[in-house]
Scaffold this motif. Structure first.
Motif, PDB file in Angstrom:
ATOM      1  N   LYS A 199      53.103  -0.524  43.893  1.00 37.83           N
ATOM      2  CA  LYS A 199      52.513   0.770  44.255  1.00 37.83           C
ATOM      3  C   LYS A 199      51.031   0.812  43.897  1.00 37.83           C
ATOM      4  N   MET A 200      50.675   0.227  42.751  1.00 41.05           N
ATOM      5  CA  MET A 200      49.274   0.205  42.332  1.00 41.05           C
ATOM      6  C   MET A 200      48.409  -0.530  43.345  1.00 41.05           C
ATOM      7  N   VAL A 201      48.894  -1.677  43.817  1.00 42.93           N
ATOM      8  CA  VAL A 201      48.134  -2.453  44.802  1.00 42.93           C
ATOM      9  C   VAL A 201      48.032  -1.687  46.116  1.00 42.93           C
ATOM     10  N   GLU A 202      49.126  -1.102  46.551  1.00 47.02           N
ATOM     11  CA  GLU A 202      49.112  -0.348  47.807  1.00 47.02           C
ATOM     12  C   GLU A 202      48.087   0.782  47.765  1.00 47.02           C
ATOM     13  N   GLU A 203      47.957   1.425  46.615  1.00 50.19           N
ATOM     14  CA  GLU A 203      47.054   2.569  46.494  1.00 50.19           C
ATOM     15  C   GLU A 203      45.580   2.174  46.533  1.00 50.19           C
ATOM     16  N   ILE A 204      45.260   0.944  46.115  1.00 52.03           N
ATOM     17  CA  ILE A 204      43.844   0.543  46.088  1.00 52.03           C
ATOM     18  C   ILE A 204      43.469  -0.415  47.211  1.00 52.03           C
TER      19      ILE A 204
ATOM     20  N   LYS B 205      39.754   0.200  48.067  1.00 50.17           N
ATOM     21  CA  LYS B 205      38.873  -0.541  47.169  1.00 50.17           C
ATOM     22  C   LYS B 205      38.870  -2.049  47.398  1.00 50.17           C
ATOM     23  N   VAL B 206      40.045  -2.644  47.579  1.00 47.39           N
ATOM     24  CA  VAL B 206      40.135  -4.104  47.631  1.00 47.39           C
ATOM     25  C   VAL B 206      39.421  -4.666  48.857  1.00 47.39           C
ATOM     26  N   VAL B 207      39.820  -4.213  50.039  1.00 45.59           N
ATOM     27  CA  VAL B 207      39.226  -4.748  51.269  1.00 45.59           C
ATOM     28  C   VAL B 207      37.731  -4.437  51.358  1.00 45.59           C
ATOM     29  N   PRO B 208      37.281  -3.203  51.089  1.00 44.06           N
ATOM     30  CA  PRO B 208      35.836  -2.948  51.125  1.00 44.06           C
ATOM     31  C   PRO B 208      35.048  -3.813  50.140  1.00 44.06           C
ATOM     32  N   TYR B 209      35.606  -4.043  48.966  1.00 48.62           N
ATOM     33  CA  TYR B 209      34.915  -4.885  47.984  1.00 48.62           C
ATOM     34  C   TYR B 209      34.750  -6.306  48.514  1.00 48.62           C
ATOM     35  N   LEU B 210      35.825  -6.873  49.048  1.00 47.19           N
ATOM     36  CA  LEU B 210      35.756  -8.240  49.564  1.00 47.19           C
ATOM     37  C   LEU B 210      34.834  -8.332  50.771  1.00 47.19           C
ATOM     38  N   GLN B 211      34.842  -7.322  51.618  1.00 48.46           N
ATOM     39  CA  GLN B 211      33.945  -7.315  52.774  1.00 48.46           C
ATOM     40  C   GLN B 211      32.486  -7.361  52.335  1.00 48.46           C
TER      41      GLN B 211
END
Length: 214
Positions: A42-47, A51-57
């Motif tokens: 759930k924690m991963v799904e929420e971010i 957050k995750v994809v925009p950061y990597l982009q």
């Protein structure tokens, strides 16, 4: 001469003293009250999208450029494409964009992969994981807003890392083709860890596109 006085008053006093010295502790009910339950999925799904994809982009560089610098100067590559807040004894993990032609694929294994030629020389430059089983914790380790000290213990931190892989499989590869991949184009945003003795850098994707059959 025997003393015929009853001994029960003495026993009563001793018993009273013993009971006074004991503490009766309540049995835990198992109710955690307001304590939050650790749920890495759930924690991963929420971010993920926020957050995750925009950061990597924002952080990722072209694979050829990143890998060339990583092989000669890992610290410089890490400062630009990696996580400078990583644990001191951990290897560098880099955010990359992989674009090219799929020249080989192993989809018979649960740890399926596709090999991508990014520079057009007909040889594989990167190996992209496509699951359902994925190795490592490259996605977690590439993010500078994820810190080990934010977790209760090593087990929770490890489970959180695995949750990234599970979410990537669910979000990406459930919708993408797995058959006849050779010859198609691939476009991947992800991360890989610099490890010695690697056959090919192993990229874990956060975004992926696979082109049509040629």
């Amino acid at each position: 001469m025997l003393n015929n006085k009853p001994i029960w008053p003495i026993l009563a006093v001793i018993l009273g003293i013993s009971l006074t010295a004991c503490k009766i502790l309540p049995t835990p009910s198992g109710d955690s009250g307001n304590a939050a339950v650790f749920n890495p999925d759930k924690m991963v799904e929420e971010i993920w999208a926020a957050k995750v994809v925009p950061y990597l982009q924002q952080k990722a560089g072209p694979f050829v450029q990143v890998h060339a610098l990583a092989k000669t100067d890992p610290a410089s590559a890490g400062a630009k494409y990696g996580n400078p807040n990583k644990q001191a004894n951990s290897p560098w993990t880099f955010a990359v964009r992989v674009e090219g032609k799929i020249i080989a694929a192993n989809t018979q294994s649960r740890a399926a992969t596709m090999d991508v030629d990014v520079d057009g020389d007909g040889k594989a430059d990167a190996r992209v994981q496509i699951g359902p089983a994925m190795r490592g914790t490259a996605l977690r380790d590439s993010l500078d807003f994820i810190q080990f000290n934010d977790f209760t213990n090593q087990i929770d931190f490890a489970q959180f890392g695995k949750a990234f892989n599970a979410y990537a499989v669910k979000a990406l590869f459930a919708k993408l083709p797995r058959d006849a991949l050779e010859g198609r184009t691939a476009k991947v945003l992800g991360a890989y860890t610099l490890e010695s003795g690697q056959d090919l850098p192993l990229v874990t994707p956060a975004e992926a596109e696979i082109g049509r059959k040629p």
